[in-house]
Scaffold this motif. Structure first.
Motif, mmCIF file in Angstrom:
data_model
loop_
_atom_site.group_PDB
_atom_site.id
_atom_site.type_symbol
_atom_site.label_atom_id
_atom_site.label_comp_id
_atom_site.label_asym_id
_atom_site.label_seq_id
_atom_site.Cartn_x
_atom_site.Cartn_y
_atom_site.Cartn_z
ATOM 1 N N VAL A 348 0.660 -1.158 0.139
ATOM 2 C CA VAL A 348 0.316 0.062 -0.136
ATOM 3 C C VAL A 348 0.625 1.132 0.043
ATOM 4 O O VAL A 348 0.517 2.425 -0.598
ATOM 5 C CB VAL A 348 -0.698 0.004 1.237
ATOM 6 N N PHE A 349 1.987 1.358 1.058
ATOM 7 C CA PHE A 349 2.598 2.877 1.079
ATOM 8 C C PHE A 349 3.439 2.719 -0.126
ATOM 9 O O PHE A 349 3.535 4.296 -0.073
ATOM 10 C CB PHE A 349 3.458 2.668 2.569
ATOM 11 N N PRO A 350 3.824 2.373 -0.790
ATOM 12 C CA PRO A 350 4.843 2.742 -2.117
ATOM 13 C C PRO A 350 3.793 3.174 -3.277
ATOM 14 O O PRO A 350 4.704 4.524 -3.570
ATOM 15 C CB PRO A 350 4.943 0.977 -2.809
ATOM 16 N N VAL A 351 2.878 3.440 -2.936
ATOM 17 C CA VAL A 351 1.361 3.991 -3.955
ATOM 18 C C VAL A 351 1.663 5.637 -3.660
ATOM 19 O O VAL A 351 1.079 6.973 -4.214
ATOM 20 C CB VAL A 351 0.616 3.420 -3.729
ATOM 21 N N LEU A 352 1.983 5.683 -1.971
ATOM 22 C CA LEU A 352 1.812 6.910 -2.483
ATOM 23 C C LEU A 352 3.048 7.976 -2.196
ATOM 24 O O LEU A 352 2.755 9.091 -2.018
ATOM 25 C CB LEU A 352 1.319 7.362 -0.510
ATOM 26 N N PHE A 353 4.005 7.912 -2.300
ATOM 27 C CA PHE A 353 5.178 8.254 -2.331
ATOM 28 C C PHE A 353 5.609 8.689 -4.034
ATOM 29 O O PHE A 353 6.431 8.966 -4.638
ATOM 30 C CB PHE A 353 6.491 6.864 -2.141
ATOM 31 N N SER A 354 5.339 7.182 -5.099
ATOM 32 C CA SER A 354 5.718 7.752 -6.224
ATOM 33 C C SER A 354 4.336 7.107 -7.540
ATOM 34 O O SER A 354 3.794 6.448 -7.180
ATOM 35 C CB SER A 354 6.717 6.970 -6.714
ATOM 36 N N ASN A 355 4.170 7.941 -8.487
ATOM 37 C CA ASN A 355 3.538 6.933 -9.672
ATOM 38 C C ASN A 355 3.848 5.941 -10.833
ATOM 39 O O ASN A 355 3.137 5.750 -11.667
ATOM 40 C CB ASN A 355 2.534 7.843 -10.025
ATOM 41 N N SER A 356 4.834 5.625 -10.282
ATOM 42 C CA SER A 356 6.589 4.828 -11.392
ATOM 43 C C SER A 356 5.316 3.379 -11.255
ATOM 44 O O SER A 356 6.425 3.116 -9.858
ATOM 45 C CB SER A 356 7.397 4.947 -11.415
ATOM 46 N N PRO A 357 5.256 2.662 -11.790
ATOM 47 C CA PRO A 357 4.706 0.384 -11.247
ATOM 48 C C PRO A 357 6.569 0.439 -10.790
ATOM 49 O O PRO A 357 6.118 -0.769 -10.100
ATOM 50 C CB PRO A 357 4.404 0.621 -12.703
ATOM 51 N N ALA A 358 7.447 0.688 -11.696
ATOM 52 C CA ALA A 358 8.119 -0.040 -11.400
ATOM 53 C C ALA A 358 9.026 0.462 -9.381
ATOM 54 O O ALA A 358 9.417 -0.706 -9.917
ATOM 55 C CB ALA A 358 9.370 0.192 -12.378
ATOM 56 N N VAL A 359 9.026 1.707 -9.444
ATOM 57 C CA VAL A 359 9.543 1.762 -8.528
ATOM 58 C C VAL A 359 8.792 1.293 -7.185
ATOM 59 O O VAL A 359 9.078 0.971 -6.152
ATOM 60 C CB VAL A 359 9.650 3.899 -7.796
ATOM 61 N N GLN A 360 7.097 1.626 -7.193
ATOM 62 C CA GLN A 360 6.420 1.158 -6.128
ATOM 63 C C GLN A 360 6.631 -1.033 -5.949
ATOM 64 O O GLN A 360 6.696 -0.961 -5.229
ATOM 65 C CB GLN A 360 4.483 0.943 -7.046
ATOM 66 N N LYS A 361 7.331 -1.218 -6.940
ATOM 67 C CA LYS A 361 7.068 -2.768 -7.253
ATOM 68 C C LYS A 361 8.670 -2.890 -5.922
ATOM 69 O O LYS A 361 8.821 -4.344 -5.217
ATOM 70 C CB LYS A 361 7.546 -3.350 -8.712
ATOM 71 N N GLU A 362 9.332 -2.319 -6.860
ATOM 72 C CA GLU A 362 10.936 -1.916 -5.963
ATOM 73 C C GLU A 362 10.747 -1.795 -4.483
ATOM 74 O O GLU A 362 11.365 -2.294 -3.713
ATOM 75 C CB GLU A 362 12.106 -1.035 -6.281
ATOM 76 N N VAL A 363 9.948 -0.289 -3.902
ATOM 77 C CA VAL A 363 9.924 -0.373 -2.930
ATOM 78 C C VAL A 363 8.878 -1.722 -1.895
ATOM 79 O O VAL A 363 9.665 -1.695 -0.995
ATOM 80 C CB VAL A 363 9.207 0.913 -2.493
ATOM 81 N N THR A 364 8.678 -2.460 -3.020
ATOM 82 C CA THR A 364 7.290 -3.554 -2.204
ATOM 83 C C THR A 364 8.349 -4.542 -1.825
ATOM 84 O O THR A 364 8.493 -5.879 -0.797
ATOM 85 C CB THR A 364 6.386 -4.023 -3.006
ATOM 86 N N ARG A 365 9.421 -4.747 -2.425
ATOM 87 C CA ARG A 365 10.733 -5.823 -2.020
ATOM 88 C C ARG A 365 11.308 -5.835 -1.237
ATOM 89 O O ARG A 365 11.907 -6.358 -0.623
ATOM 90 C CB ARG A 365 11.480 -6.264 -3.993
ATOM 91 N N LEU A 366 11.465 -4.370 -1.160
ATOM 92 C CA LEU A 366 12.630 -3.946 0.333
ATOM 93 C C LEU A 366 11.408 -3.952 1.241
ATOM 94 O O LEU A 366 12.294 -4.234 3.035
ATOM 95 C CB LEU A 366 12.856 -2.414 -0.195
ATOM 96 N N ALA A 367 11.048 -3.953 1.081
ATOM 97 C CA ALA A 367 9.383 -3.700 2.312
ATOM 98 C C ALA A 367 9.715 -4.757 3.886
ATOM 99 O O ALA A 367 10.230 -4.628 5.212
ATOM 100 C CB ALA A 367 8.334 -3.909 2.650
ATOM 101 N N GLY A 368 10.482 -6.232 3.622
ATOM 102 C CA GLY A 368 11.117 -7.281 4.595
ATOM 103 C C GLY A 368 12.020 -6.251 5.370
ATOM 104 O O GLY A 368 11.929 -6.383 6.599
ATOM 105 N N LEU A 369 12.871 -5.871 4.458
ATOM 106 C CA LEU A 369 14.298 -5.132 5.612
ATOM 107 C C LEU A 369 14.286 -4.436 5.484
ATOM 108 O O LEU A 369 14.590 -3.413 6.681
ATOM 109 C CB LEU A 369 15.311 -5.167 3.847
ATOM 110 N N LEU A 370 13.411 -3.665 5.048
ATOM 111 C CA LEU A 370 12.693 -1.662 5.890
ATOM 112 C C LEU A 370 12.294 -2.290 7.033
ATOM 113 O O LEU A 370 13.283 -1.120 8.065
ATOM 114 C CB LEU A 370 11.691 -1.041 5.042
ATOM 115 N N GLY A 371 11.354 -3.492 7.283
ATOM 116 C CA GLY A 371 11.184 -4.027 8.831
ATOM 117 C C GLY A 371 12.450 -4.483 9.578
ATOM 118 O O GLY A 371 11.492 -3.311 11.107
ATOM 119 N N ILE A 372 13.152 -5.099 9.660
ATOM 120 C CA ILE A 372 14.313 -4.915 10.227
ATOM 121 C C ILE A 372 14.795 -4.055 10.410
ATOM 122 O O ILE A 372 14.981 -4.125 11.577
ATOM 123 C CB ILE A 372 15.245 -6.144 9.431
ATOM 124 N N THR A 373 14.984 -2.690 9.515
ATOM 125 C CA THR A 373 16.262 -1.745 9.820
ATOM 126 C C THR A 373 15.479 -1.215 11.094
ATOM 127 O O THR A 373 15.806 -0.511 11.761
ATOM 128 C CB THR A 373 16.268 -1.062 9.266
#
Length: 483
Positions: A348-373
């Motif tokens: 959900v949150f990637p959509v709030l920061f970018s209108n690029s589907p490629a960027v949104q997909k990459e942010v979702t992939r990083l979410a697990g590491l972001l949670g640990i951080t």
């Protein structure tokens, strides 16, 4: 003999009551400090968010300036100002109120001179970014934006000593009110200039500079009117013992810079990846979110630094030690909740920061590491706050060098480039440095002789008191009662 806190029902009740009292004192400082930190951080984050609606190149340029140029300078100036956190906090605890205003003026002198020396970093930022391998079009636009942001550099120099001055006295609600009003103004002006009027980066620069100076003038106005015990006007004593003050400030700067620059370096490393525009945008969005969450930990950082420095200055080593344990448990619990929220909203949150589907997909992939951080960063800044309150800056600087730049950074480069894991590998490797540093800080804090620290705090207050020492009796105790 001191009654046991554990091992009996009476002791358990005593521990519970002490914990509630200490928790109340911490939240009295941490609550407004967290709110203030979130509001101040949101100034840049909102600018970045509005710029993301203009275009990917503009977002990458603003992200590079915020994360690398302003981030590098922010860390250094904040570190230089953190010496004031140790000295003001311990002087306030010792009852030497008239020393605080002079300390703040000394810090202003040092930070404004430092800002002048750092000005070329902004002026030649495009060349510096290209030198470290950032893509030319991003570097050129980020460099232009950095020059426009020079007023913010001097706002940092003015603001950090003011914040430490107010925090040491636990006058954090005033900071929160100023930050809230400025954030509302900033949000409206950002929408108006960047989106509605279409000024783009020019609007972003004008609004962000104006907002930071509004924070400075608002907080200083409160000091002049409401802090008559600790602010008695400008004094020539500010020029006394400057060199010793510079050395203590520099030790603080090295400690905090090594922390601030660590994740900032991630953006630079990511820019070396093939087709870096999407990874840079994705990493900047995740760092943006991590930064917002880190404001909670930074609020606790301020609270525990104040509590430890006040209690050590007052000579109460047991109270300082107990405050450390209470704030550590509280911040870890909040970090776990934040990690769960990141995991639950990763689509959900990637959509709030970018209108690029490629960027949104990459942010979702990083979410697990972001949670640990996010979870790790709930405790690490708190332990750093303990270090600042106790005056351990030089020791922590060596720990940061080893954990971040000898372990974490090489591991991230190995995973990201040699083993071809890309952005996820870089971020994951750098998490290892944060984890190691947190573990070492836990050991250092747990093995601290707090009675010895209280004795050293008394010596430090006498050393820096100078001719002011006779102004207030060192036997005065300024324990603030929370109504």
């Amino acid at each position: 003999m001191e009654k046991p806190l554990l091992g009996s029902s009476h002791g358990d009740v005593g521990l519970w009551v002490r914990s509630l009292i200490e928790s109340r004192k911490l939240w009295h400082i941490a609550g407004p400090a967290i709110f203030t930190a979130i509001c101040n951080y949101s100034l840049g984050a909102l600018t970045q968010t509005f710029t993301g609606q203009v275009g990917k190149l503009e977002l990458a340029a603003v992200s590079m300036e915020n994360s690398v140029i302003a981030g590098w300078v922010y860390g250094f100036l904040l570190g230089m100002g953190s010496a004031l956190e140790t000295l003001c906090g311990q002087a306030f605890g010792a009852g030497k109120l008239n020393m605080l205003g002079v300390y703040m003026q000394r810090s202003w002198l040092i930070l404004f001179c430092t800002a002048l020396l750092l000005t070329p970093v902004y002026v030649f930022s495009d060349h510096l970014l290209k030198l470290i391998g950032v893509q030319d079009d991003i570097s050129d636009l980020a460099g232009k934006f950095a020059i426009w942001m020079l007023p913010q550099l001097f706002a940092y120099a003015a603001n950090f000593p003011i914040q430490k001055f107010l925090q040491a006295q636990q006058k954090v609600m005033a900071m929160a009110w100023v930050a809230a009003v400025v954030l509302v103004i900033h949000a409206f002006l950002s929408w108006l200039t960047i989106i509605k009027l279409g000024w783009g980066l020019v609007g972003a620069a004008v609004t962000l500079n104006l907002s930071w100076w509004l924070v400075v003038f608002g907080e200083f106005g409160y000091i002049v009117v409401c802090c008559t015990d600790t602010w008695t006007g400008f004094s020539w004593l500010a020029f006394k013992d400057l060199w010793g003050f510079v050395k203590l400030s520099f030790a603080s700067a090295v400690m905090l810079c090594l922390e601030f620059w660590y994740l900032m370096v991630l953006i630079v490393i990511v820019s070396y990846l093939p087709d870096p525009l999407v990874p840079v945008d994705a990493a900047s969005i995740c760092m943006n979110l991590n930064g917002w969450d880190a404001m909670i930990a930074i609020g606790f950082n301020a609270a525990i630094s104040v509590r430890v420095s006040n209690e050590l200055g007052a000579g109460d080593s047991n109270a300082a030690k107990f405050a450390v344990w209470v704030v550590s448990v509280t911040s870890v619990a909040i970090g776990v909740v934040a990690m769960i929220i990141v995991f639950a909203t990763q689509d959900v949150f990637p959509v709030l920061f970018s209108n690029s589907p490629a960027v949104q997909k990459e942010v979702t992939r990083l979410a697990g590491l972001l949670g640990i951080t996010v979870a790790l960063n709930s405790l690490q800044p708190v332990l750093s706050g303990v270090a600042v309150g106790a005056g351990w800056q030089a020791v922590i600087a060596y720990i940061n060098i080893g954990c971040y730049y000898i372990v974490g950074l090489p591991t991230g480069i190995l995973l990201g480039f040699t083993l071809k894991f890309g952005l996820e590998g870089i971020w994951g490797g750098m998490i290892s440095g944060i984890a190691l540093q947190t573990l070492i800080l836990i050991v250092v804090t747990a093995s601290t002789d707090w009675e010895k620290e209280a004795s050293q705090a008394e010596s430090r207050v006498r050393k820096w008191g100078g001719s002011l020492e006779n102004g207030n009796s060192s036997s005065q105790k300024n324990h603030v009662t929370i109504a």
